[in-house]
Design an enzyme around this catalytic site. Structure first.
Site, PDB file in Angstrom:
ATOM      1  N   THR A  14     -40.126 -35.002 -18.726  1.00  0.00           N
ATOM      2  CA  THR A  14     -39.521 -33.669 -18.847  1.00  0.00           C
ATOM      3  C   THR A  14     -38.259 -33.504 -18.025  1.00  0.00           C
ATOM      4  O   THR A  14     -37.323 -32.822 -18.434  1.00  0.00           O
ATOM      5  CB  THR A  14     -40.553 -32.620 -18.347  1.00  0.00           C
ATOM      6  OG1 THR A  14     -41.738 -32.784 -19.097  1.00  0.00           O
ATOM      7  CG2 THR A  14     -40.052 -31.204 -18.517  1.00  0.00           C
ATOM      8  N   ASP A  58     -41.801 -40.457 -22.878  1.00  0.00           N
ATOM      9  CA  ASP A  58     -42.797 -39.546 -22.329  1.00  0.00           C
ATOM     10  C   ASP A  58     -43.806 -40.461 -21.629  1.00  0.00           C
ATOM     11  O   ASP A  58     -44.166 -41.520 -22.158  1.00  0.00           O
ATOM     12  CB  ASP A  58     -43.470 -38.806 -23.498  1.00  0.00           C
ATOM     13  CG  ASP A  58     -44.458 -37.754 -23.034  1.00  0.00           C
ATOM     14  OD1 ASP A  58     -44.217 -36.577 -23.318  1.00  0.00           O
ATOM     15  OD2 ASP A  58     -45.477 -38.120 -22.411  1.00  0.00           O
ATOM     16  N   SER A  59     -44.267 -40.072 -20.453  1.00  0.00           N
ATOM     17  CA  SER A  59     -45.089 -41.031 -19.700  1.00  0.00           C
ATOM     18  C   SER A  59     -46.414 -41.335 -20.379  1.00  0.00           C
ATOM     19  O   SER A  59     -47.073 -42.313 -20.051  1.00  0.00           O
ATOM     20  CB  SER A  59     -45.289 -40.558 -18.265  1.00  0.00           C
ATOM     21  OG  SER A  59     -46.240 -39.540 -18.199  1.00  0.00           O
ATOM     22  N   SER A  60     -46.813 -40.524 -21.362  1.00  0.00           N
ATOM     23  CA  SER A  60     -48.042 -40.834 -22.103  1.00  0.00           C
ATOM     24  C   SER A  60     -47.874 -42.091 -22.954  1.00  0.00           C
ATOM     25  O   SER A  60     -48.860 -42.688 -23.389  1.00  0.00           O
ATOM     26  CB  SER A  60     -48.425 -39.663 -23.008  1.00  0.00           C
ATOM     27  OG  SER A  60     -48.540 -38.505 -22.225  1.00  0.00           O
ATOM     28  N   ASP A  91     -47.416 -36.971 -16.392  1.00  0.00           N
ATOM     29  CA  ASP A  91     -48.750 -37.218 -16.964  1.00  0.00           C
ATOM     30  C   ASP A  91     -49.388 -38.508 -16.458  1.00  0.00           C
ATOM     31  O   ASP A  91     -50.569 -38.532 -16.129  1.00  0.00           O
ATOM     32  CB  ASP A  91     -48.677 -37.245 -18.501  1.00  0.00           C
ATOM     33  CG  ASP A  91     -48.415 -35.870 -19.089  1.00  0.00           C
ATOM     34  OD1 ASP A  91     -48.464 -34.885 -18.333  1.00  0.00           O
ATOM     35  OD2 ASP A  91     -48.151 -35.780 -20.304  1.00  0.00           O
ATOM     36  N   THR A 166     -53.420 -38.020  -7.702  1.00  0.00           N
ATOM     37  CA  THR A 166     -53.936 -37.734  -9.049  1.00  0.00           C
ATOM     38  C   THR A 166     -53.237 -36.491  -9.583  1.00  0.00           C
ATOM     39  O   THR A 166     -52.992 -35.560  -8.813  1.00  0.00           O
ATOM     40  CB  THR A 166     -55.453 -37.391  -8.964  1.00  0.00           C
ATOM     41  OG1 THR A 166     -56.111 -38.485  -8.335  1.00  0.00           O
ATOM     42  CG2 THR A 166     -56.075 -37.164 -10.309  1.00  0.00           C
ATOM     43  N   GLN A 277     -66.436 -39.557 -10.073  1.00  0.00           N
ATOM     44  CA  GLN A 277     -65.643 -38.617 -10.882  1.00  0.00           C
ATOM     45  C   GLN A 277     -65.368 -37.325 -10.105  1.00  0.00           C
ATOM     46  O   GLN A 277     -64.703 -36.432 -10.616  1.00  0.00           O
ATOM     47  CB  GLN A 277     -66.297 -38.357 -12.238  1.00  0.00           C
ATOM     48  CG  GLN A 277     -67.744 -37.977 -12.173  1.00  0.00           C
ATOM     49  CD  GLN A 277     -68.377 -37.896 -13.557  1.00  0.00           C
ATOM     50  OE1 GLN A 277     -68.564 -36.797 -14.047  1.00  0.00           O
ATOM     51  NE2 GLN A 277     -68.699 -39.010 -14.172  1.00  0.00           N
ATOM     52  N   CYS A 278     -65.866 -37.216  -8.859  1.00  0.00           N
ATOM     53  CA  CYS A 278     -65.499 -36.071  -8.013  1.00  0.00           C
ATOM     54  C   CYS A 278     -64.036 -36.222  -7.590  1.00  0.00           C
ATOM     55  O   CYS A 278     -63.534 -37.331  -7.480  1.00  0.00           O
ATOM     56  CB  CYS A 278     -66.335 -36.044  -6.741  1.00  0.00           C
ATOM     57  SG  CYS A 278     -68.065 -35.723  -7.026  1.00  0.00           S
TER      58      CYS A 278
HETATM   59  N1  ASP Z   1     -45.483 -35.201 -21.030  1.00  0.00           N
HETATM   60  C1  ASP Z   1     -44.531 -35.343 -19.949  1.00  0.00           C
HETATM   61  C2  ASP Z   1     -44.611 -36.764 -19.417  1.00  0.00           C
HETATM   62  O1  ASP Z   1     -45.524 -37.084 -18.717  1.00  0.00           O
HETATM   63  C3  ASP Z   1     -44.783 -34.344 -18.889  1.00  0.00           C
HETATM   64  C4  ASP Z   1     -43.836 -34.492 -17.713  1.00  0.00           C
HETATM   65  O2  ASP Z   1     -42.725 -34.989 -17.861  1.00  0.00           O
HETATM   66  O3  ASP Z   1     -44.196 -34.111 -16.616  1.00  0.00           O
HETATM   67  O4  ASP Z   1     -43.748 -37.547 -19.720  1.00  0.00           O
END
Ligand code: ASP
Length: 341
Positions: A14, A58-60, A91, A166, A277-278
């Protein structure tokens, strides 16, 4: 004295996007152009060079091959630059920071990942402060050596050890937390450091380990997960490592039919790592009956590591062709400050 030279690497996210106000969607923008619109950068007491991924993502969309690209850029510019700031989507930032902390062995220069929740061009953006302070932190020196010598995340006034971090919020500017490790620094009127917490590597020669082996699986245990489904996931022939996200201090249902698939995967010499998972706290195998069987069958405790750190450490060690015993030993050690011992 020569001004510190900082390499700014844009990987995507972003922070470098621009909003199309007619449709409301975010689109990639020419990063060099964008930087020209931040005159504040000229006030910083360092020189800045920028480089961008050919295809910012996008980091995804990022995977271990992109971590390899980040590590390679850092390696190529290591002698010339005094510090590195990676602009990255939030992300999966904690995964990239964790992976880089293992890949960049012997690091003695700062590598700081930052990003933002709103694009840099938006009126209420959090990008400017994140970017400017991350660069300032990367340029800080003490007795002419870098003050920060590890992989960090800087976000919303806090500098964290990257492999302790995290993503916790998709809405708030405070998007990250480091539950098991205090922040390394905080930005207020002054930049205040927790100097005793700063990591120093024993080796001071950079060695970049590119081999990250990806065929690992992350399984979150939940009430209702059937032994048959667990068995199905763990029987996948390509798997080389498993991270189990368990309840509380490392517990799973202790019915034999549930434990059998875990036992079977370990008998194939596939390491299984236990993380909680905590959000905070640590795995303590043997504290309850529901974790002692895991300990007896050879499940490796991930201690107080984050899932991101455990997963990338496992990929790193498998990529190295470590034996099961070697992996167990390395998990009981801190390679880059990722675990409390
Ligand atoms: N979906 C975006 C990403 O991780 C969100 C961000 O940039 O923070 O690339």
């Amino acid at each position: 004295m020569k001004k510190p030279h900082i390499l700014l690497i844009y990987t995507g996210g972003t922070i470098g996007m621009i909003r199309d106000f007619s449709s409301g969607t975010l689109k990639a923008f020419d990063f060099d152009q964008l930087l020209k619109q931040i005159p504040e950068l000229n006030l910083l007491d360092c020189s800045i060079e920028t480089i961008s991924f050919e295809t910012p993502e996008d980091s995804s969309n990022l995977n271990p091959s992109h971590w390899g690209m980040m590590a390679q850029i850092i390696e190529q510019h290591y002698d010339k630059a005094d510090g590195f700031v990676l602009l990255h989507g939030s992300d999966t930032m904690a995964y990239s920071a964790s992976a880089l902390s293992f890949m960049l062995q012997g690091l003695t220069k700062p590598v700081i990942l930052t990003g933002s929740q709103l694009p840099i061009g938006d009126l209420r953006t959090d990008a400017k402060e994140n970017l400017i302070t991350a660069i300032q932190l990367a340029a800080m020196r003490q007795e002419s050596v870098a003050l920060i010598q590890e992989v960090c995340i800087y976000f919303e006034y806090k500098l964290y050890r990257g492999n302790r971090t995290t993503k916790i919020n998709a809405e708030h500017f405070e998007a990250f937390a480091s539950f098991n490790h205090a922040p390394l620094a905080e930005s207020g009127v002054h930049l205040s450091f927790n100097k005793g917490l700063l990591w120093r590597s024993k080796n001071t020669q950079l060695v970049v380990r590119h081999q990250m082996d990806a065929p690992v699986i992350l399984i979150k245990i939940f009430p209702g997960l059937t032994p048959a489904i667990l068995d199905h996931m763990l029987s996948a022939p390509e798997i080389r490592g498993v991270v189990l996200e368990t309840f509380g201090s490392g517990n799973v249902p202790n019915a034999q039919e549930f434990l059998a698939p875990i036992e079977r995967v370990i008998s194939r010499s596939i390491p299984v790592v236990n993380v909680t998972q905590c959000s905070g706290g640590s795995v303590e195998q043997g504290l309850y009956e529901t974790s002692s069987s895991l300990m007896h069958m050879g499940v490796i405790s991930g201690g107080d590591m984050t899932t991101e750190a455990a997963l990338t450490k496992l990929m790193y060690l498998i990529g190295f062709n470590e034996t099961m015993e070697g992996i167990r030993e390395q998990f009981a050690r801190s390679l880059a400050g990722e675990i409390s011992l």
